[in-house]
Enzyme design. Structure first.
Site, short mmCIF file in Angstrom:
data_model
loop_
_atom_site.label_atom_id
_atom_site.label_comp_id
_atom_site.label_asym_id
_atom_site.label_seq_id
_atom_site.Cartn_x
_atom_site.Cartn_y
_atom_site.Cartn_z
N CYS A 103 22.29 72.97 25.83
CA CYS A 103 21.27 72.28 25.02
C CYS A 103 21.77 70.91 24.54
O CYS A 103 22.68 70.84 23.72
CB CYS A 103 20.93 73.19 23.84
SG CYS A 103 19.94 72.42 22.55
N CYS A 106 21.46 70.26 20.78
CA CYS A 106 22.47 71.06 20.07
C CYS A 106 23.79 70.30 20.00
O CYS A 106 24.48 70.31 18.98
CB CYS A 106 22.69 72.40 20.76
SG CYS A 106 21.23 73.47 20.78
#
Length: 180
Positions: A103, A106
């Site tokens: 991600c 993230c």
């Protein structure tokens, strides 16, 4: 957290011309720590640490590094097996970042979470949960998008913030749950 590597003492010894020996000792939580300090005139201070003594042929300078703060103010990994002990049973408010290695957002928010862990060290617990490794916890709390940051107090989910938000957004949310 175990105190196994809480305090490390590094002592350097000069022997002769330019030769330096380095001694490192990491204290366990069971050992008693006495510190040594030498004032001018080689007078021993009230503190003593027998294993790092002083002699006329060598001079030792000890460097004390407490690694406990670094251990406490880092974002720790929480898993399904440690969830109840670290998050639900915590006496302090807890911030949990739900993330995955693939991600991009993230990875963008990770440094912000690290900074918050340092700033609020001792006031909140900061954890990260990899949703790929612990899908049951993510499902239990309805995580449908990552990154998602959940805030817990007294083991109860209080609030969630979804997406790579600015540090100020997370700080404002933390302040709601931190006792002044």
């Amino acid at each position: 957290m175990a105190l196994g590597n809480c305090l490390q003492v590094s002592s350097t010894t000069r022997v002769g011309s330019g030769i330096v020996q380095c001694h490192i000792h990491t204290f366990s939580s069971k050992e008693k720590l006495n510190l040594v300090s030498f004032n001018k005139g080689l007078k021993k201070s009230p503190l003593s640490f027998p294993s790092f003594g002083y002699s006329k042929t060598t001079s030792r300078k000890s460097i004390f590094v407490c690694q406990a703060r670094e251990a406490l103010n880092t974002v720790q990994v929480v898993t399904e097996s440690s969830w109840d002990n670290l998050v639900v049973a915590s006496e302090n408010p807890v911030l949990v970042e739900f993330w995955a290695p693939w991600c991009g957002p993230c990875r963008m928010i990770a440094p912000v979470i690290d900074e918050l862990a340092k700033e609020y060290s001792g006031k909140i617990g900061c954890f990260k949960l990899n949703t790929d490794d612990s899908p049951n916890i993510a499902t239990k709390y309805g995580i449908r998008s990552i990154p998602t940051v959940l805030f817990f107090k007294n083991g109860e989910k209080k609030e969630s913030v979804i997406g790579a938000v600015p540090k100020s957004t997370l700080s404002a949310t933390i302040e709601k749950y931190v006792e002044q």
